[in-house]
Design a protein around this motif. Structure first.
Motif, PDB file in Angstrom:
ATOM      1  N   VAL A   8      -3.221   4.886  -5.343  1.00 13.94           N
ATOM      2  CA  VAL A   8      -2.494   4.141  -6.117  1.00 13.94           C
ATOM      3  C   VAL A   8      -1.211   2.855  -4.982  1.00 13.94           C
ATOM      4  O   VAL A   8      -1.595   1.514  -4.973  1.00 13.94           O
ATOM      5  CB  VAL A   8      -1.934   4.750  -7.473  1.00 13.94           C
ATOM      6  CG1 VAL A   8      -1.171   3.811  -8.092  1.00 13.94           C
ATOM      7  CG2 VAL A   8      -2.621   5.610  -8.622  1.00 13.94           C
ATOM      8  N   THR A   9      -0.483   4.026  -4.624  1.00 15.63           N
ATOM      9  CA  THR A   9       0.253   3.617  -3.674  1.00 15.63           C
ATOM     10  C   THR A   9      -0.169   2.967  -2.875  1.00 15.63           C
ATOM     11  O   THR A   9       0.093   1.655  -1.819  1.00 15.63           O
ATOM     12  CB  THR A   9       1.124   4.220  -2.915  1.00 15.63           C
ATOM     13  OG1 THR A   9       1.728   5.469  -3.792  1.00 15.63           O
ATOM     14  CG2 THR A   9       2.211   4.230  -2.359  1.00 15.63           C
ATOM     15  N   GLY A  10      -1.011   2.887  -2.019  1.00 15.94           N
ATOM     16  CA  GLY A  10      -1.773   1.855  -1.239  1.00 15.94           C
ATOM     17  C   GLY A  10      -1.705   0.632  -1.827  1.00 15.94           C
ATOM     18  O   GLY A  10      -2.111  -0.468  -1.058  1.00 15.94           O
ATOM     19  N   LYS A  11      -3.273   1.302  -2.974  1.00 21.56           N
ATOM     20  CA  LYS A  11      -3.782  -0.333  -3.132  1.00 21.56           C
ATOM     21  C   LYS A  11      -2.448  -1.114  -3.965  1.00 21.56           C
ATOM     22  O   LYS A  11      -2.113  -2.662  -3.275  1.00 21.56           O
ATOM     23  CB  LYS A  11      -4.270  -0.059  -4.323  1.00 21.56           C
ATOM     24  CG  LYS A  11      -5.508   0.064  -3.491  1.00 21.56           C
ATOM     25  CD  LYS A  11      -6.614   0.063  -5.400  1.00 21.56           C
ATOM     26  CE  LYS A  11      -7.906   0.617  -5.681  1.00 21.56           C
ATOM     27  NZ  LYS A  11      -8.833   1.224  -6.422  1.00 21.56           N
ATOM     28  N   ARG A  12      -1.188  -0.510  -4.350  1.00 17.44           N
ATOM     29  CA  ARG A  12      -0.049  -1.600  -4.570  1.00 17.44           C
ATOM     30  C   ARG A  12       0.785  -1.873  -3.154  1.00 17.44           C
ATOM     31  O   ARG A  12       1.120  -3.684  -3.310  1.00 17.44           O
ATOM     32  CB  ARG A  12       0.972  -0.501  -5.270  1.00 17.44           C
ATOM     33  CG  ARG A  12       0.464  -0.256  -6.245  1.00 17.44           C
ATOM     34  CD  ARG A  12       1.682   0.649  -7.623  1.00 17.44           C
ATOM     35  NE  ARG A  12       1.539   0.807  -8.897  1.00 17.44           N
ATOM     36  CZ  ARG A  12       2.109   1.814  -9.355  1.00 17.44           C
ATOM     37  NH1 ARG A  12       2.726   2.594  -9.330  1.00 17.44           N
ATOM     38  NH2 ARG A  12       1.791   2.414 -10.534  1.00 17.44           N
TER      39      ARG A  12
END
Length: 231
Positions: free
Chosen positions: A196-200
């Motif tokens: 999640v954090t990586g994609k954002r």
């Protein structure tokens, strides 16, 4: 200061050693492929690598005298060729000159250290990383993580985005393809950031460079992106 200068020298000459066994991902120490290991194994691996590098640097420095000896011997062989009185004597000097040249070429390139004593300090740091308290080992590896040689190739999705090539504006790349390319090229960062954090973070960097995502042909993505340079 001694530890910092030792680690800075180790980082500068890291290519003279074997592959660095562990790198700092921005969140933790992992293998270059992004795999997690126990702390004692990380300490032992980094300590051994530093010690091996110090041995290599010391050998490279001491090779200067061997290089000089070989050059003198080659000059003597050339003089012998000039004064040879028979074919057999000439062949002997030619063979000797060839052997000496091969020995000289086998010696690693000359190494000049600003402070030769730094090799001893690298060995000291290696010993501390392996056997000092956890607090001291953590401090030393924290110092090491400041140098690029001990860091994962990228520690920010924006850096990866900067490497992407430009494509004709009509090319439309979906978000899933961008994430798949990123996760393949940068497994350490993709794992440390999480899905999640990586994609954002990645998508925000893509938006900044290529403009806001748009839906086209049923999927969301960006125009004018070339993923061929992502790896």
């Amino acid at each position: 200061m001694d530890a910092r200068s030792a680690l800075e020298t180790a980082a500068r000459h890291a290519d003279r050693g074997g592959p660095v066994p562990f790198v700092w991902s921005g969140a933790q120490w992992t293998t270059p492929g992004g795999e997690w290991r126990d702390w004692p194994l990380i300490r032992r691996g980094m300590g051994e690598w530093l010690r091996d590098l110090a041995n290599g640097l010391g050998s490279a420095e001491s090779n200067a005298s061997r290089r000089t000896e070989l050059r003198y011997a080659m000059e003597a062989a050339r003089d012998g060729m000039d004064s040879a009185e028979s074919d057999e004597e000439m062949e002997f000097h030619i063979a000797t000159l060839g052997r000496l040249r091969r020995d000289l070429e086998a010696i690693p390139p000359a190494l000049v250290l600003d402070d030769p004593a730094v090799v001893h300090r690298i060995r000291d740091v290696a010993s501390e990383v392996e056997s000092a308290s956890d607090a001291r080992a953590t401090q030393l590896l924290s110092l090491a993580s400041q140098f690029d040689a001990f860091r994962a190739p990228l520690n920010d999705p924006a850096s990866w985005v900067k490497r992407l090539g430009a494509a004709p504006y009509g090319v439309h790349v979906r978000t899933s393809a961008v994430w798949d390319a990123f996760a393949t090229a940068e497994p350490v960062l993709a794992r440390s950031l999480g899905t999640v954090t990586g994609k954002r973070a990645l998508f925000a960097a893509m938006d900044k460079r290529f403009g806001a995502r748009r839906k086209l042909s049923g999927f969301e993505g960006w125009r004018g992106v070339a993923l061929s340079d992502a790896s």
